[in-house]
Design a protein around this motif. Structure first.
Motif, PDB file in Angstrom:
ATOM      1  N   ALA A 112      -2.124   7.256  -0.499  1.00 18.44           N
ATOM      2  CA  ALA A 112      -2.631   7.371  -1.866  1.00 18.44           C
ATOM      3  C   ALA A 112      -2.504   6.002  -2.530  1.00 18.44           C
ATOM      4  CB  ALA A 112      -1.825   8.412  -2.635  1.00 18.44           C
ATOM      5  N   PRO A 113      -3.250   5.748  -3.623  1.00 17.52           N
ATOM      6  CA  PRO A 113      -3.086   4.485  -4.335  1.00 17.52           C
ATOM      7  C   PRO A 113      -1.601   4.242  -4.651  1.00 17.52           C
ATOM      8  CG  PRO A 113      -4.967   5.680  -5.199  1.00 17.52           C
ATOM      9  CD  PRO A 113      -4.268   6.607  -4.240  1.00 17.52           C
ATOM     10  N   SER A 132      -9.824   2.064   6.453  1.00 18.26           N
ATOM     11  CA  SER A 132     -10.434   1.896   5.132  1.00 18.26           C
ATOM     12  C   SER A 132      -9.374   1.444   4.141  1.00 18.26           C
ATOM     13  CB  SER A 132     -11.069   3.207   4.661  1.00 18.26           C
ATOM     14  OG  SER A 132     -10.091   4.191   4.432  1.00 18.26           O
ATOM     15  N   GLY A 133      -9.836   0.787   3.057  1.00 19.02           N
ATOM     16  CA  GLY A 133      -8.925   0.341   2.008  1.00 19.02           C
ATOM     17  C   GLY A 133      -8.260  -0.982   2.342  1.00 19.02           C
ATOM     18  N   ALA A 134      -7.054  -1.171   1.850  1.00 23.28           N
ATOM     19  CA  ALA A 134      -6.276  -2.392   2.083  1.00 23.28           C
ATOM     20  C   ALA A 134      -4.798  -2.019   2.068  1.00 23.28           C
ATOM     21  CB  ALA A 134      -6.569  -3.435   1.008  1.00 23.28           C
ATOM     22  N   ARG A 161       7.317  -2.166   6.605  1.00 23.83           N
ATOM     23  CA  ARG A 161       6.923  -1.405   5.417  1.00 23.83           C
ATOM     24  C   ARG A 161       5.400  -1.423   5.302  1.00 23.83           C
ATOM     25  NH1 ARG A 161      10.251  -2.166   0.287  1.00 23.83           N
ATOM     26  NH2 ARG A 161       9.526  -0.374  -0.891  1.00 23.83           N
ATOM     27  N   PHE A 162       4.840  -0.313   4.830  1.00 23.43           N
ATOM     28  CA  PHE A 162       3.401  -0.198   4.597  1.00 23.43           C
ATOM     29  C   PHE A 162       3.194   0.169   3.132  1.00 23.43           C
ATOM     30  CE2 PHE A 162       4.204   0.763   8.990  1.00 23.43           C
ATOM     31  CZ  PHE A 162       3.169   0.156   9.676  1.00 23.43           C
ATOM     32  N   ARG A 163       2.289  -0.556   2.467  1.00 27.38           N
ATOM     33  CA  ARG A 163       2.034  -0.286   1.050  1.00 27.38           C
ATOM     34  C   ARG A 163       0.541  -0.397   0.781  1.00 27.38           C
ATOM     35  NH1 ARG A 163       2.044  -3.297  -3.831  1.00 27.38           N
ATOM     36  NH2 ARG A 163       2.362  -5.202  -2.655  1.00 27.38           N
ATOM     37  N   ASN A 164      -0.030   0.647   0.196  1.00 27.59           N
ATOM     38  CA  ASN A 164      -1.449   0.635  -0.157  1.00 27.59           C
ATOM     39  C   ASN A 164      -1.653  -0.253  -1.373  1.00 27.59           C
ATOM     40  OD1 ASN A 164      -4.133   1.109  -0.600  1.00 27.59           O
ATOM     41  ND2 ASN A 164      -3.911   3.273  -1.112  1.00 27.59           N
ATOM     42  N   VAL A 165      -2.448  -1.310  -1.207  1.00 24.84           N
ATOM     43  CA  VAL A 165      -2.733  -2.221  -2.317  1.00 24.84           C
ATOM     44  C   VAL A 165      -4.178  -2.086  -2.798  1.00 24.84           C
ATOM     45  CG1 VAL A 165      -0.915  -3.864  -1.708  1.00 24.84           C
ATOM     46  CG2 VAL A 165      -3.210  -4.134  -0.715  1.00 24.84           C
ATOM     47  N   HIS A 166      -4.851  -1.042  -2.354  1.00 22.55           N
ATOM     48  CA  HIS A 166      -6.235  -0.770  -2.737  1.00 22.55           C
ATOM     49  C   HIS A 166      -6.236   0.200  -3.914  1.00 22.55           C
ATOM     50  CE1 HIS A 166     -10.438   0.658  -2.021  1.00 22.55           C
ATOM     51  NE2 HIS A 166     -10.594  -0.614  -1.689  1.00 22.55           N
TER      52      HIS A 166
END
Length: 181
Positions: A112-113, A132-134, A161-166
């Motif tokens: 999620a964002p 998809s996304g970033a 660590r993984f972080r959605n920046v999109h």
């Protein structure tokens, strides 16, 4: 769950040991070993580990070629993917959860964002590709924003660590071996 009794009995016989001799070597009662060999009892990990140590093998080696008797299909519809995460923050859908003797964890990840895994470490190797996304991926002291088509491969014992920046959902297709996450 696969039946382990026949394989355990085969290992014991290959070493020309009686149930009583194996019991003395392993510190596990002969009646318990007999029950396990006849698939009348499921041993704890510690019990099975002690018996396998006495036979000169390991849990990993023992289960590496043991096949499940349960039927399975090599194909999985999206509705068959088992959710092991949280659909509202980070969804982890497992591909092939019921595959016998599965040696990797294959995931469809959806962030999620602002979704953030937090710092993780586990004993494995991990690889994936952003669909998809970033997603900002940090491994050890390195960090990079990955976009569709970009990938990663690292030793999961390193902090990561993984972080959605999109500004919308981001997706990753990943694999972890052995399946320790």
């Amino acid at each position: 769950m696969p039946k382990i009794g026949a394989k355990l009995r085969e290992l014991r016989r290959r070493r020309d040991l009686s149930v009583r001799e194996l019991a003395i070597r392993s510190g596990i009662s002969h009646s318990t070993i007999s029950l396990i060999e006849r698939d009348k009892m499921s041993p704890s990990v510690d019990t099975l580990g002690a018996v396998l140590d006495a036979l000169g093998t390991t849990l990993t080696g023992f289960f590496s070629d043991l096949q499940s008797s349960l039927p399975y299909s090599p194909f999985y519809a999206s509705t068959d993917l088992v959710e092991i995460g949280n659909q509202d923050t980070i969804s982890y859908r497992v591909i092939g959860l019921d595959h016998p003797n599965r040696q990797m964890l294959m995931l469809h990840e959806r962030y999620a964002p602002s979704g953030d895994s937090g710092e993780l470490t586990h004993s494995a190797q991990e690889a994936g590709m952003v669909i998809s996304g970033a997603v900002e991926v940090a491994v050890g002291n390195q960090k990079r924003v990955l976009r569709p088509g970009d990938g990663y491969y690292f030793d999961s014992r390193l902090p990561h660590r993984f972080r959605n920046v999109h500004n919308s959902h981001s997706e990753i297709l990943s694999a972890i071996t052995p399946p320790t996450y």
